[in-house]
Design an enzyme around this catalytic site. Structure first.
Site, PDB file in Angstrom:
ATOM      1  N   ARG A 290      11.583  -5.556   4.802  1.00  0.00           N
ATOM      2  CA  ARG A 290      11.388  -4.113   4.588  1.00  0.00           C
ATOM      3  C   ARG A 290      12.400  -3.274   5.363  1.00  0.00           C
ATOM      4  O   ARG A 290      12.689  -3.514   6.529  1.00  0.00           O
ATOM      5  CB  ARG A 290       9.980  -3.703   5.021  1.00  0.00           C
ATOM      6  CG  ARG A 290       9.808  -2.175   4.990  1.00  0.00           C
ATOM      7  CD  ARG A 290       8.411  -1.712   5.163  1.00  0.00           C
ATOM      8  NE  ARG A 290       7.681  -2.456   6.166  1.00  0.00           N
ATOM      9  CZ  ARG A 290       6.363  -2.473   6.235  1.00  0.00           C
ATOM     10  NH1 ARG A 290       5.649  -1.809   5.355  1.00  0.00           N
ATOM     11  NH2 ARG A 290       5.768  -3.167   7.177  1.00  0.00           N
TER      12      ARG A 290
ATOM     13  N   ARG B 258     -10.126   0.631   8.194  1.00  0.00           N
ATOM     14  CA  ARG B 258      -9.579  -0.652   8.596  1.00  0.00           C
ATOM     15  C   ARG B 258     -10.513  -1.437   9.494  1.00  0.00           C
ATOM     16  O   ARG B 258     -10.194  -2.542   9.905  1.00  0.00           O
ATOM     17  CB  ARG B 258      -8.324  -0.351   9.401  1.00  0.00           C
ATOM     18  CG  ARG B 258      -7.154  -1.161   9.073  1.00  0.00           C
ATOM     19  CD  ARG B 258      -5.995  -0.317   9.517  1.00  0.00           C
ATOM     20  NE  ARG B 258      -4.859  -1.096   9.758  1.00  0.00           N
ATOM     21  CZ  ARG B 258      -3.682  -0.843   9.183  1.00  0.00           C
ATOM     22  NH1 ARG B 258      -3.570   0.132   8.321  1.00  0.00           N
ATOM     23  NH2 ARG B 258      -2.665  -1.578   9.472  1.00  0.00           N
TER      24      ARG B 258
ATOM     25  N   ARG C  11      11.165  -1.085  10.850  1.00  0.00           N
ATOM     26  CA  ARG C  11      10.047  -0.630  11.679  1.00  0.00           C
ATOM     27  C   ARG C  11       9.905  -1.484  12.924  1.00  0.00           C
ATOM     28  O   ARG C  11      10.093  -2.683  12.891  1.00  0.00           O
ATOM     29  CB  ARG C  11       8.756  -0.693  10.860  1.00  0.00           C
ATOM     30  CG  ARG C  11       8.255   0.679  10.489  1.00  0.00           C
ATOM     31  CD  ARG C  11       7.178   0.629   9.476  1.00  0.00           C
ATOM     32  NE  ARG C  11       6.013  -0.150   9.887  1.00  0.00           N
ATOM     33  CZ  ARG C  11       4.916  -0.253   9.147  1.00  0.00           C
ATOM     34  NH1 ARG C  11       4.857   0.357   7.978  1.00  0.00           N
ATOM     35  NH2 ARG C  11       3.891  -0.967   9.561  1.00  0.00           N
TER      36      ARG C  11
ATOM     37  N   ARG D 166      -0.565  -8.596  13.715  1.00  0.00           N
ATOM     38  CA  ARG D 166      -0.986  -7.623  12.682  1.00  0.00           C
ATOM     39  C   ARG D 166      -1.787  -8.328  11.593  1.00  0.00           C
ATOM     40  O   ARG D 166      -2.805  -7.819  11.133  1.00  0.00           O
ATOM     41  CB  ARG D 166       0.245  -6.941  12.065  1.00  0.00           C
ATOM     42  CG  ARG D 166       0.859  -5.903  12.981  1.00  0.00           C
ATOM     43  CD  ARG D 166       2.221  -5.442  12.481  1.00  0.00           C
ATOM     44  NE  ARG D 166       2.172  -4.791  11.209  1.00  0.00           N
ATOM     45  CZ  ARG D 166       3.221  -4.693  10.383  1.00  0.00           C
ATOM     46  NH1 ARG D 166       4.388  -5.209  10.740  1.00  0.00           N
ATOM     47  NH2 ARG D 166       3.104  -4.081   9.233  1.00  0.00           N
TER      48      ARG D 166
ATOM     49  N   LYS E  73       0.834  -1.212   0.000  1.00  0.00           N
ATOM     50  CA  LYS E  73       0.000   0.000   0.000  1.00  0.00           C
ATOM     51  C   LYS E  73       0.867   1.260   0.000  1.00  0.00           C
ATOM     52  O   LYS E  73       0.622   2.197  -0.761  1.00  0.00           O
ATOM     53  CB  LYS E  73      -0.932   0.026   1.227  1.00  0.00           C
ATOM     54  CG  LYS E  73      -1.832  -1.195   1.346  1.00  0.00           C
ATOM     55  CD  LYS E  73      -2.752  -1.113   2.544  1.00  0.00           C
ATOM     56  CE  LYS E  73      -2.072  -1.129   3.890  1.00  0.00           C
ATOM     57  NZ  LYS E  73      -1.349  -2.395   4.200  1.00  0.00           N
TER      58      LYS E  73
HETATM   59  P1  AP5 Z   1       4.822  -1.593   1.788  1.00  0.00           P
HETATM   60  O1  AP5 Z   1       4.498  -0.778   0.590  1.00  0.00           O
HETATM   61  O2  AP5 Z   1       5.548  -0.947   2.911  1.00  0.00           O
HETATM   62  O3  AP5 Z   1       3.509  -2.361   2.312  1.00  0.00           O
HETATM   63  P2  AP5 Z   1       2.242  -1.824   3.131  1.00  0.00           P
HETATM   64  O4  AP5 Z   1       1.032  -2.490   2.554  1.00  0.00           O
HETATM   65  O5  AP5 Z   1       2.246  -0.336   3.176  1.00  0.00           O
HETATM   66  O6  AP5 Z   1       2.554  -2.494   4.509  1.00  0.00           O
HETATM   67  P3  AP5 Z   1       2.481  -1.946   6.002  1.00  0.00           P
HETATM   68  O7  AP5 Z   1       3.166  -2.987   6.828  1.00  0.00           O
HETATM   69  O8  AP5 Z   1       2.968  -0.539   6.110  1.00  0.00           O
HETATM   70  O9  AP5 Z   1       0.956  -1.994   6.256  1.00  0.00           O
HETATM   71  P4  AP5 Z   1       0.284  -1.987   7.616  1.00  0.00           P
HETATM   72  O10 AP5 Z   1      -1.127  -1.871   7.181  1.00  0.00           O
HETATM   73  O11 AP5 Z   1       0.597  -3.115   8.508  1.00  0.00           O
HETATM   74  O12 AP5 Z   1       0.942  -0.747   8.371  1.00  0.00           O
HETATM   75  P5  AP5 Z   1       0.426   0.703   8.732  1.00  0.00           P
HETATM   76  O13 AP5 Z   1       1.599   1.579   8.732  1.00  0.00           O
HETATM   77  O14 AP5 Z   1      -0.760   1.085   7.920  1.00  0.00           O
HETATM   78  O15 AP5 Z   1       5.643  -2.874   1.257  1.00  0.00           O
HETATM   79  C1  AP5 Z   1       6.146  -3.844   2.174  1.00  0.00           C
HETATM   80  C2  AP5 Z   1       7.505  -4.344   1.666  1.00  0.00           C
HETATM   81  O16 AP5 Z   1       7.316  -5.072   0.452  1.00  0.00           O
HETATM   82  C3  AP5 Z   1       8.514  -3.239   1.346  1.00  0.00           C
HETATM   83  O17 AP5 Z   1       9.787  -3.667   1.701  1.00  0.00           O
HETATM   84  C4  AP5 Z   1       8.421  -3.074  -0.184  1.00  0.00           C
HETATM   85  O18 AP5 Z   1       9.638  -2.660  -0.726  1.00  0.00           O
HETATM   86  C5  AP5 Z   1       8.043  -4.482  -0.616  1.00  0.00           C
HETATM   87  N1  AP5 Z   1       7.165  -4.527  -1.779  1.00  0.00           N
HETATM   88  C6  AP5 Z   1       6.085  -3.730  -2.026  1.00  0.00           C
HETATM   89  N2  AP5 Z   1       5.482  -4.094  -3.157  1.00  0.00           N
HETATM   90  C7  AP5 Z   1       6.180  -5.157  -3.649  1.00  0.00           C
HETATM   91  C8  AP5 Z   1       6.029  -5.995  -4.792  1.00  0.00           C
HETATM   92  N3  AP5 Z   1       5.020  -5.834  -5.671  1.00  0.00           N
HETATM   93  N4  AP5 Z   1       6.918  -6.993  -4.975  1.00  0.00           N
HETATM   94  C9  AP5 Z   1       7.930  -7.210  -4.089  1.00  0.00           C
HETATM   95  N5  AP5 Z   1       8.134  -6.444  -2.984  1.00  0.00           N
HETATM   96  C10 AP5 Z   1       7.258  -5.433  -2.766  1.00  0.00           C
HETATM   97  O19 AP5 Z   1      -0.108   0.488  10.232  1.00  0.00           O
HETATM   98  C11 AP5 Z   1       0.764   0.258  11.303  1.00  0.00           C
HETATM   99  C12 AP5 Z   1      -0.024   0.226  12.612  1.00  0.00           C
HETATM  100  O20 AP5 Z   1      -0.661   1.519  12.845  1.00  0.00           O
HETATM  101  C13 AP5 Z   1      -1.190  -0.775  12.673  1.00  0.00           C
HETATM  102  O21 AP5 Z   1      -0.738  -2.067  13.046  1.00  0.00           O
HETATM  103  C14 AP5 Z   1      -2.085  -0.125  13.728  1.00  0.00           C
HETATM  104  O22 AP5 Z   1      -1.612  -0.351  15.018  1.00  0.00           O
HETATM  105  C15 AP5 Z   1      -1.959   1.365  13.411  1.00  0.00           C
HETATM  106  N6  AP5 Z   1      -2.956   1.827  12.427  1.00  0.00           N
HETATM  107  C16 AP5 Z   1      -2.692   2.298  11.174  1.00  0.00           C
HETATM  108  N7  AP5 Z   1      -3.842   2.634  10.559  1.00  0.00           N
HETATM  109  C17 AP5 Z   1      -4.847   2.348  11.431  1.00  0.00           C
HETATM  110  C18 AP5 Z   1      -6.279   2.461  11.354  1.00  0.00           C
HETATM  111  N8  AP5 Z   1      -6.885   2.921  10.248  1.00  0.00           N
HETATM  112  N9  AP5 Z   1      -7.000   2.083  12.420  1.00  0.00           N
HETATM  113  C19 AP5 Z   1      -6.395   1.616  13.551  1.00  0.00           C
HETATM  114  N10 AP5 Z   1      -5.059   1.488  13.687  1.00  0.00           N
HETATM  115  C20 AP5 Z   1      -4.298   1.858  12.629  1.00  0.00           C
END
Ligand code: AP5
Length: 233
Positions: free
Chosen positions: A143, A97, A176, A187, A22
């Protein structure tokens, strides 16, 4: 880098489990269509780093891999969407979410929560990045990101030119806090229990477009751009 265009695509919602890509794809949409990425995870991490009241409330919850409360997150998103840079559109990365967040967003876009200061009225295109479970694990554990510019790398799939160093900033890359093995499982469980129903909700209401997120990042980007162009043709 993707060619820039001022074409108006309105709001975009990117759904998908942790590690689905994402953040990676949001940055590419942002660069091409010149609309901001609104990443709830990034905003929360920034608040944790700054030690704000919101950050203090979210820190332990995030470290356990659980979701921060709907009230806190919705308030934070509302504030962000009121920013003038969201008037032409925005990319919601990591929001909604939960079913409650999805309902709240519908109400917001239906104009019940905003009056004069509301962001663009258009309904979002909702895309779900579908990725195989084992691939997700590799992506999360591999990552690394730049603390200066936020660029995302992966030791397996998108390594920097020099190991551990950002190509653009020269900064030392960081892992991270919630990418530790013991936090990944909660997660992914939170996604299955609380976020998959959100995707199902958009599917039922005919608003979900599935994207094959297993493909290499450039191919995923090409598919997303095609969807955005088609929807607004
Ligand atoms: P990346 O692009 O970083 O993936 P992502 O989907 O953004 O993954 P996240 O882990 O950031 O998502 P998340 O939903 O767990 O975290 P968030 O920060 O929202 O890609 C991942 C890796 O793969 C990278 O190394 C990249 O290079 C590689 N990659 C990407 N595409 C690729 C491809 N096609 N092929 C190969 N490699 C690839 O949330 C974190 C925390 O915040 C949550 O756990 C929660 O506690 C809180 N939080 C956030 N939003 C909310 C909400 N709305 N409500 C409640 N709590 C929330």
């Amino acid at each position: 880098m993707a060619q820039k265009t001022s074409r108006d695509i309105g709001p975009v919602v990117l759904l998908g489990p942790p590690g689905a890509g994402k953040g990676t794809q949001s940055k590419r949409i942002m660069e091409r269509y010149l609309i901001p990425q609104v990443s709830t995870g990034d905003i929360l991490r920034h608040n944790v780093a700054q030690g704000t009241e919101l950050g203090r409330a979210a820190k332990a919850v995030m470290a356990r891999g659980e979701l921060v409360s709907d009230d806190l997150v919705c308030e934070m998103v509302k504030k962000r969407l009121c920013n003038p840079d969201c008037r032409r559109g925005y990319i919601l990365d990591g929001f909604p979410r939960t079913a409650a967040q999805a309902g709240w967003l519908d109400a917001l876009l239906d104009d019940k929560l905003f009056d004069n200061s509301r962001p663009t009225r258009a309904w979002p295109i909702v895309m779900s990045l579908d990725v195989d479970y084992n691939q997700l694990l590799l992506r999360i554990t591999g990552r690394r990101s730049c603390p200066t510019c936020g660029r995302i790398y992966n030791v397996h799939f998108q390594p920097p030119r020099v190991e551990g160093i950002c190509d653009l900033e020269g900064s030392r890359l960081v892992t991270r806090n919630d990418d530790r093995l013991e936090v990944i499982q909660p997660r992914l469980a939170a996604y299955e229990e609380q976020t998959r129903p959100v995707a199902d909700y958009y599917q039922r209401t005919g608003r979900l477009v599935s994207v094959d997120g297993d493909r290499p990042a450039d191919e995923v980007t090409a598919q997303i751009f095609r969807i955005l162009e088609d929807q607004h043709a």
